[in-house]
Design an enzyme around this catalytic site. Structure first.
Site, PDB file in Angstrom:
ATOM      1  N   HIS A 270       0.826  -1.216   0.000  1.00 64.30           N
ATOM      2  CA  HIS A 270       0.000   0.000   0.000  1.00 64.30           C
ATOM      3  C   HIS A 270       0.863   1.270   0.000  1.00 64.30           C
ATOM      4  CE1 HIS A 270      -3.471  -2.505   0.490  1.00 64.30           C
ATOM      5  NE2 HIS A 270      -3.095  -2.917   1.685  1.00 64.30           N
ATOM      6  N   ASP A 321      -4.814  -8.144  -3.481  1.00 64.84           N
ATOM      7  CA  ASP A 321      -5.107  -7.941  -2.062  1.00 64.84           C
ATOM      8  C   ASP A 321      -6.452  -8.527  -1.628  1.00 64.84           C
ATOM      9  OD1 ASP A 321      -5.029  -7.101   0.548  1.00 64.84           O
ATOM     10  OD2 ASP A 321      -5.113  -4.968   0.134  1.00 64.84           O
TER      11      ASP A 321
HETATM   12 ZN   LIG Z   1      -3.286  -6.979   2.589  1.00 66.94          ZN
END
Ligand SMILES: [Zn+2]
Length: 445
Positions: A270, A321
């Site tokens: 991220h 993800d």
């Molecule tokens: Zn994750």
């Protein structure tokens, strides 16, 4: 072993422009010759469309697939990352090694059908509900590695150290109990005991986040992961940064850098909410950043500073993800599109840079530096994207990452083996039904 031959109408070898009429020869799972500009020999399998190297999905939690299309109802408070997490924990509670094997097999098969030849599985569901160990303390990791074999995908099992529920070090509780080991040394001993079956699998390490591992435990995790990929969720949410600043007086990037957790071979997942010193620290560290744009928008995380990170030399890769989408074409295009929305400028990333993120950079972040390129000596992964579908017809093949979707993938070769042909997973033609059944077994009604 005999040489196999594929001939690609277009193949992306490097740069921004695909080569035309490329003969691809491979033997024993490795490319032995790559020859552009030749007619198709009679003994070659012809690949119409654009052929890419294998795509790498650098950040996956396979079981989150059971949440797709089930968490978007308008709740009373609208919902946040943290309310979504409650729904995710409810699914995590229902998994056991058998049901997770079934679910992950179908999810990984969906990935291969989307052109993904290697997955980084960031796994924190280690133990039975309540935290009791299975007879084999790595039973869940075994289930995931076996699922990858069944689906025909390579896997880097990133075994996640998860010890605390808040930045202040509060104990894990409720559904989190099954994620935890006693301390970092206990985690390291368990991971050392895991020897995955099969040449398709590697073991790596993960730090859940600065919430999940107290700073005092980080050096033990870093030492145990020497020479392995080491992945960490970093600054996904502003609340994580605020808590970290309150407790440590430093940002998550600063805390992790001080412990040595950001280094070549490490990947920050991220990296959405960074300040200028954070970006400089990441740039100097040699660590990569894995962007997960469809998850980051699905969970209302924010838009990461992709261009600014690339400008300080951080390699970028991509992950699905939360599995809101499993489509690295969409992820790659979203990196550019989100940057456009934020800056009011187009052409922030060239198509070749986005394809590198989806291929070679992702494989490197997962510990497979010999994959993700169509080149002599590299692993013989091929992903062919049709150029004659409703989405791709008429598009410049050089810009296909902005128009194609996973549904346009027709053929996938992993380590020289054909796993997808004519848009269907060879071993699992019933894939949608399999997915639905595996999800029904673990999802809330
Ligand atoms: Zn994750």
């Amino acid at each position: 072993m005999a040489v196999s031959r594929h001939w690609a109408e277009y193949a992306w070898l490097a740069g921004d422009t695909p080569a035309k009429h490329v003969l691809l020869e491979h033997e024993g799972g490795r490319f032995t010759a790559v020859t552009p500009g030749v007619p198709a020999p009679a003994n070659a399998v012809v690949l119409h469309g654009l052929t890419l190297p294998g795509l790498a999905n650098a950040h996956s939690h396979a079981f989150h697939r059971a949440l797709r299309g089930r968490t978007n109802g308008a709740g009373p408070a609208g919902g946040t990352f943290w309310t979504w997490r409650e729904q995710m924990y409810a699914v995590a509670q229902r998994l056991d090694p058998d049901s997770y094997h079934q679910l992950a097999t179908a999810v990984y098969a969906e990935m291969v059908q989307a052109g993904i030849t290697c997955v980084g599985e960031f796994n924190y569901v280690h133990h039975a509900p309540g935290g009791r160990r299975y007879a084999d303390p790595n039973a869940m990791s075994e289930a995931l590695v076996a699922a990858a074999a069944a689906a025909g995908i390579r896997i880097t099992l990133l075994d996640c150290c998860y010890l605390s529920s808040t930045v202040d070090g509060a104990a894990l509780e409720g559904p989190q109990l099954r994620f935890g080991d006693a301390d970092a040394a206990d985690w390291a001993a368990r991971v050392r005991g895991f020897r995955p079956n099969g040449g398709h699998a590697l073991v790596g390490a993960a730090i859940h986040s600065v919430r999940g591992v107290p700073a005092a435990q980080l050096p033990e995790v870093v030492a145990a992961s020497s020479g392995l990929p080491l992945h960490t969720h970093v600054s996904e949410q502003p609340a994580e940064n605020e808590a970290c600043l309150r407790h440590y007086g430093r940002t998550p990037v600063a805390v992790l850098a001080e412990a040595g957790a950001l280094r070549p071979g490490a990947t920050a997942i991220h990296a959405t909410h960074l300040d200028d010193p954070d970006r400089a620290t990441l740039g100097a560290s040699g660590a990569a950043v894995c962007l997960c744009p469809t998850t980051e928008r699905d969970l209302a995380d924010g838009i990461g500073p992709a261009r600014a990170l690339a400008d300080v030399g951080v390699p970028l890769c991509l992950g699905s993800d939360s599995q809101a989408t499993i489509d690295l074409f969409v992820e790659g295009a979203a990196v550019e599109m989100h940057e456009r929305l934020r800056t009011g400028r187009r052409a922030n990333f060239a198509p070749g840079a986005l394809l590198t993120a989806a291929t070679a950079a992702g494989h490197a972040a997962l510990g497979w530096p010999d994959a993700g390129r169509i080149a002599v000596g590299a692993r013989a992964d091929l992903v062919t994207v049709a150029m004659d579908t409703l989405r791709s017809a008429g598009a410049d093949p050089a810009q296909l990452i902005f128009t194609a979707t996973a549904a346009d993938v027709t053929d996938v070769l992993v380590d020289g083996r054909a796993v997808v042909r004519d848009g269907r997973h060879e071993a699992m033609p019933d894939l949608p039904a399999r997915l639905a059944a595996a999800i029904a077994a673990v999802a809330s009604s």
